[in-house]
Design an enzyme around this catalytic site. Structure first.
Site, PDB file in Angstrom:
ATOM      1  CD  GLU A  18      -3.106  -0.177   0.081  1.00  0.00           C
ATOM      2  OE1 GLU A  18      -3.127   0.156  -1.118  1.00  0.00           O
ATOM      3  OE2 GLU A  18      -3.763  -1.128   0.521  1.00  0.00           O
ATOM      4  N   GLY A  64     -16.088   5.857  -2.732  1.00  0.00           N
ATOM      5  CA  GLY A  64     -15.265   6.422  -1.652  1.00  0.00           C
ATOM      6  C   GLY A  64     -14.912   5.402  -0.584  1.00  0.00           C
ATOM      7  CB  SER A  77     -15.900   3.602  -7.281  1.00  0.00           C
ATOM      8  OG  SER A  77     -15.457   4.690  -6.500  1.00  0.00           O
ATOM      9  N   GLY A 135     -12.373   3.011  -1.009  1.00  0.00           N
ATOM     10  CA  GLY A 135     -11.031   2.462  -1.214  1.00  0.00           C
ATOM     11  C   GLY A 135     -11.035   1.229  -2.102  1.00  0.00           C
ATOM     12  CG  ASP A 163      -6.281   2.230  -7.633  1.00  0.00           C
ATOM     13  OD1 ASP A 163      -5.654   1.358  -7.012  1.00  0.00           O
ATOM     14  OD2 ASP A 163      -6.651   3.302  -7.122  1.00  0.00           O
TER      15      ASP A 163
HETATM   16  C1  GLA Z   1      -5.102   4.965  -4.289  1.00  0.00           C
HETATM   17  C2  GLA Z   1      -4.290   5.274  -5.540  1.00  0.00           C
HETATM   18  C3  GLA Z   1      -3.323   4.135  -5.859  1.00  0.00           C
HETATM   19  C4  GLA Z   1      -2.495   3.738  -4.649  1.00  0.00           C
HETATM   20  C5  GLA Z   1      -3.385   3.538  -3.422  1.00  0.00           C
HETATM   21  C6  GLA Z   1      -2.578   3.299  -2.180  1.00  0.00           C
HETATM   22  O1  GLA Z   1      -5.967   3.910  -4.518  1.00  0.00           O
HETATM   23  O2  GLA Z   1      -5.132   5.479  -6.645  1.00  0.00           O
HETATM   24  O3  GLA Z   1      -2.499   4.506  -6.943  1.00  0.00           O
HETATM   25  O4  GLA Z   1      -1.480   4.668  -4.404  1.00  0.00           O
HETATM   26  O5  GLA Z   1      -4.226   4.654  -3.202  1.00  0.00           O
HETATM   27  O6  GLA Z   1      -1.875   2.113  -2.255  1.00  0.00           O
END
Ligand code: GLA
Length: 397
Positions: free
Chosen positions: A44, A131, A136, A133, A181
């Site tokens: 992360e 929102g 979306s 995590g 993502d």
């Molecule tokens: C968000 C960002 C990703 C990544 C995460 C944390 O989802 O879009 O690129 O940095 O936070 O791991």
């Protein structure tokens, strides 16, 4: 979506998008582009630090039903809003600072790449919580891009498409995200995690079938907003710390080298750096633990990752810390291997690795007590690593 529409439309996002399209535009859609959300198992806040990340696409998806029109307009309806948003193709696209930016940013990107634009009607339905995590926004971007590959006749490779969508989010939406993502939404595969090397933008599939218990998602229902500045601040602090250490990439920094530079760094910079260096290592160890089917070790890595995000990176919140503490106190004898906050943080979801028959134990021990403590109802769902984004032609001749 207004209550009248809600009562007439049911099913997964794919069916809802089609049904809503018919109601809104009195026509049949030609395509449905549908993209998964994602859960990050570990790794992360290191995608923008040249690290390794290990996400999976989830089986909750966002769908866009669409058809081409002869007009020079784009008309977009979302089940979460009440009105149709209209854009004139003759005018340059500009961010409106709302949810449509994730879509029009992709139009803007495709026009820059010399696609052949045409008018479109779009209807969006989503089962990826907003929102929370679970990406979306990346789902919306990649679903739009995959639609435009057909509708505007400009196809990219899945990797190029992910990079194009990341550029939309950074340069049009204004959220300086990493690549994780958009990569997983574009490249996810059923029964696999994706190990992404964010230094080289390459990836490797990690099979989970038979190697892995259940992934339980617990939504704290504390909404996160990564555009508030906490995310960008972490990114900046990491760049500053790396400059002090005198390296060009976090991949060249060991914990020993970090300790040697400790006196040169502020406390906060040192803590951010310690998270980055240790999380890069943990992610590689996690892949090994999965390959060796060592769930005890994998679970420990998840808890350590959470601690690091909580204390060193400071992106957790009391509600998620409470959930992780509960999981940890239930422990492996209850079938709970480990868990951590997932995604950008500042709220959102936890991911837990649990045996299938431990799901109800986890829920029973968390749901009512969480509500009593924080006055918020958490949501629980099991998810399975799923496939990436696809666009289906649904136009029946
Ligand atoms: C968000 C960002 C990703 C990544 C995460 C944390 O989802 O879009 O690129 O940095 O936070 O791991």
């Amino acid at each position: 979506m207004n209550p009248d529409q809600a009562s007439k439309v049911s099913g997964a996002s794919f069916e809802r998008a089609i049904a809503l399209f018919r109601t809104q535009f009195q026509a049949e859609p030609r395509w449905v582009s549908h993209a998964p959300g994602r859960v990050n198992l570990i790794g992360e806040h290191i995608d923008y630090n040249d690290g390794f990340v290990l996400p999976a696409a989830i089986d909750r998806r966002l769908s866009i039903a669409a058809r081409p029109t002869a007009s020079e307009e784009i008309r977009i309806f979302s089940e979460q809003e009440d009105s149709i948003e209209t854009f004139d193709l003759k005018q340059p696209f500009q961010a409106r600072k709302n949810w449509t930016d994730y879509i029009t940013g992709v139009f803007w990107e495709w026009i820059k790449r010399n696609a052949t634009p045409c008018g479109l009607e779009l209807c969006i339905a989503s089962d990826v919580p907003l929102g929370a995590g679970l990406s979306s926004s990346a789902a919306l971007e990649v679903a739009t891009a995959t639609l435009l590959e057909d509708a505007w006749h400009l196809a990219l490779s899945p990797t190029e498409k992910a990079l194009a969508c990341q550029s939309v989010e950074a340069n049009y939406v204004g959220m300086p995200c990493g690549i994780m993502d958009q990569f997983i939404v574009s490249l996810g595969k059923k029964d696999h995690l994706l190990l992404i090397d964010c230094q080289t933008n390459t990836h490797e599939l990690v099979p989970t079938r038979g190697a892995f218990p259940t992934l339980l998602i617990i939504n704290s229902n504390v909404r996160h907003a990564l555009t508030d500045g906490g995310y960008a601040a972490r990114r900046r602090q990491c760049d500053e710390a790396l400059a002090v250490i005198g390296e060009r990439s976090w991949r060249n920094v060991t914990l020993e080298a970090l300790e040697k530079n400790k006196s040169e760094l502020s406390k906060v910079h040192y803590q951010r750096a310690r998270h980055v260096v240790s999380e890069i290592d943990r992610t590689q160890q996690a892949v090994k633990a999965i390959q060796e089917r060592n769930m005890e070790q994998l679970g420990k890595l998840l808890y350590t990752s959470h601690d690091s995000l909580r204390h060193d990176y400071d992106v957790s919140c009391v509600e998620l810390d409470w959930i992780i503490d509960r999981l940890q106190s239930l422990g492996t004898c209850a079938g709970i291997w480990g868990g951590r906050i997932t995604g950008g943080g500042f709220g959102g979801c936890a991911v837990a690795l649990v045996e299938p028959d431990a799901v109800s134990t986890a829920r029973d021990h968390i749901q009512a007590a969480y509500h009593e403590t924080f006055g918020i109802q958490p949501d629980f769902f099991i998810t399975h690593p799923s496939g990436g984004c696809e666009c289906v032609n649904v136009d029946i001749p």
